[in-house]
Design an enzyme around this catalytic site. Sequence first.
Site, PDB file in Angstrom:
ATOM      1  N   CYS A   1      -0.440   4.068   2.268  1.00 36.15           N
ATOM      2  CA  CYS A   1      -0.228   3.846   3.701  1.00 36.15           C
ATOM      3  C   CYS A   1       1.240   4.057   4.080  1.00 36.15           C
ATOM      4  O   CYS A   1       1.538   4.626   5.127  1.00 36.15           O
ATOM      5  CB  CYS A   1      -0.606   2.422   4.103  1.00 36.15           C
ATOM      6  SG  CYS A   1      -2.092   1.798   3.337  1.00 36.15           S
ATOM      7  N   ASP A   2       2.172   3.558   3.248  1.00 34.89           N
ATOM      8  CA  ASP A   2       3.577   3.456   3.672  1.00 34.89           C
ATOM      9  C   ASP A   2       4.550   4.354   2.914  1.00 34.89           C
ATOM     10  O   ASP A   2       5.714   4.458   3.304  1.00 34.89           O
ATOM     11  CB  ASP A   2       4.050   1.990   3.529  1.00 34.89           C
ATOM     12  CG  ASP A   2       3.222   1.050   4.385  1.00 34.89           C
ATOM     13  OD1 ASP A   2       2.775   1.489   5.457  1.00 34.89           O
ATOM     14  OD2 ASP A   2       3.005  -0.099   3.982  1.00 34.89           O
TER      15      ASP A   2
ATOM     16  N   CYS B   1       0.841  -1.205   0.000  1.00 35.56           N
ATOM     17  CA  CYS B   1       0.000   0.000   0.000  1.00 35.56           C
ATOM     18  C   CYS B   1       0.873   1.251   0.000  1.00 35.56           C
ATOM     19  O   CYS B   1       1.459   1.610   1.029  1.00 35.56           O
ATOM     20  CB  CYS B   1      -0.920  -0.012   1.221  1.00 35.56           C
ATOM     21  SG  CYS B   1      -1.924   1.478   1.358  1.00 35.56           S
TER      22      CYS B   1
END
Length: 316
Positions: free
Chosen positions: A139-140, A136
């Site tokens: 997200c990261d 992701c």
Amino acid sequence: MSENTLYDVIIVGGGPAGLAAGMYAKRAALKAVLIEKGVFGGQVAITKSVENYPGFPEIGGFDLCEKFLEHAKAYDLEILEKEVVATEPGIDYHSVRLADGTVLRTNAIIMAVGGTAKKLEAAGEDENFGKGVSYCATCDGFFFRGKTVAVVGGGDTALEDALYLAKITEKVYLIHRRDEFRGSRILQQRVFAEPKIEILFNAVVGKIKSDEGGVTGVSLVSTTSEETWDIDTDGVFIFVGFSPNNQLVPAGVKLNSSGYVITDEKCETSIDGIYAVGDLRQKFANQIVLAAADGCTAALAAAHYVEMKKEDTPAS
Ligand code: NAP
């Protein structure tokens, strides 16, 4: 919620398909409940930017999901934040079993449980998850500001997220096993024009290398020659496709060889009154607009099914 209630329709899953189904079910005056165990919006909720949902030239995935949820709630859709552990077909009615032991009865079920990112199955992948291996970018990506990352895959997700990561990081290697991308032309053009992205065609990841601090590089293997070589990278983002979440689909429902549910044009499965929508069902393309359309189709079909069923059942 009550075990004594006979619902018209139970919708399992609160992504775009499920929420659209909920909206249409309420508009059709069905006794409906939507059950979601995690985040409303599914995969879209973790998508940075959506540019192809009609009416929204650009909107954050999470924001779009919020709008779907608000819209469904505006129709007073009953929503349960609980985990479904089984769906059980029956003759008089179907059942949905929750993790807390509750069993809900319903005439129709709309399965809207989506899918999950596939793993690469490369050496070093599992042990470095969260230590440089990610599925992701939204997200990261933040953790790789100013660093080098590798993106694996050649579909829309890989291209879109390589572009996203190019904005944050110093350099992006885009590793694809063939010499042409599967992703859309417009994304390809943007990827080819982005100087921070170095494309490595005809290559697969043999191993993800790491030390005690996390990922340090990947070993690549050519798909057209015997060549192998290493590149240094701080992170590896894997976007090699998607598997349908078919674990809750009851036995007896037909699946294709990739595990997607086979439906008819009403999104009805091989069991009467059980529908599959969105990324769970076999169809030409997985898009948010198509997931929402599936939700609409299934809810309208379920309304018709329930009406016919009630007409066929003499009042006691
Ligand atoms: P996808 O289209 O299935 O692409 C998966 C990619 O991973 C392919 O390029 C495939 O290579 C590669 N791959 C698969 N297994 C591999 C392996 N073991 N090793 C190396 N490479 C491997 O998946 P996706 O990109 O996640 O997209 C899923 C669906 O969502 C698609 O329908 C897509 O159009 C849609 N989507 C749309 C948008 C958008 O429109 N904004 C954004 C994201 C996703 P091959 O090409 O060689 O098979």
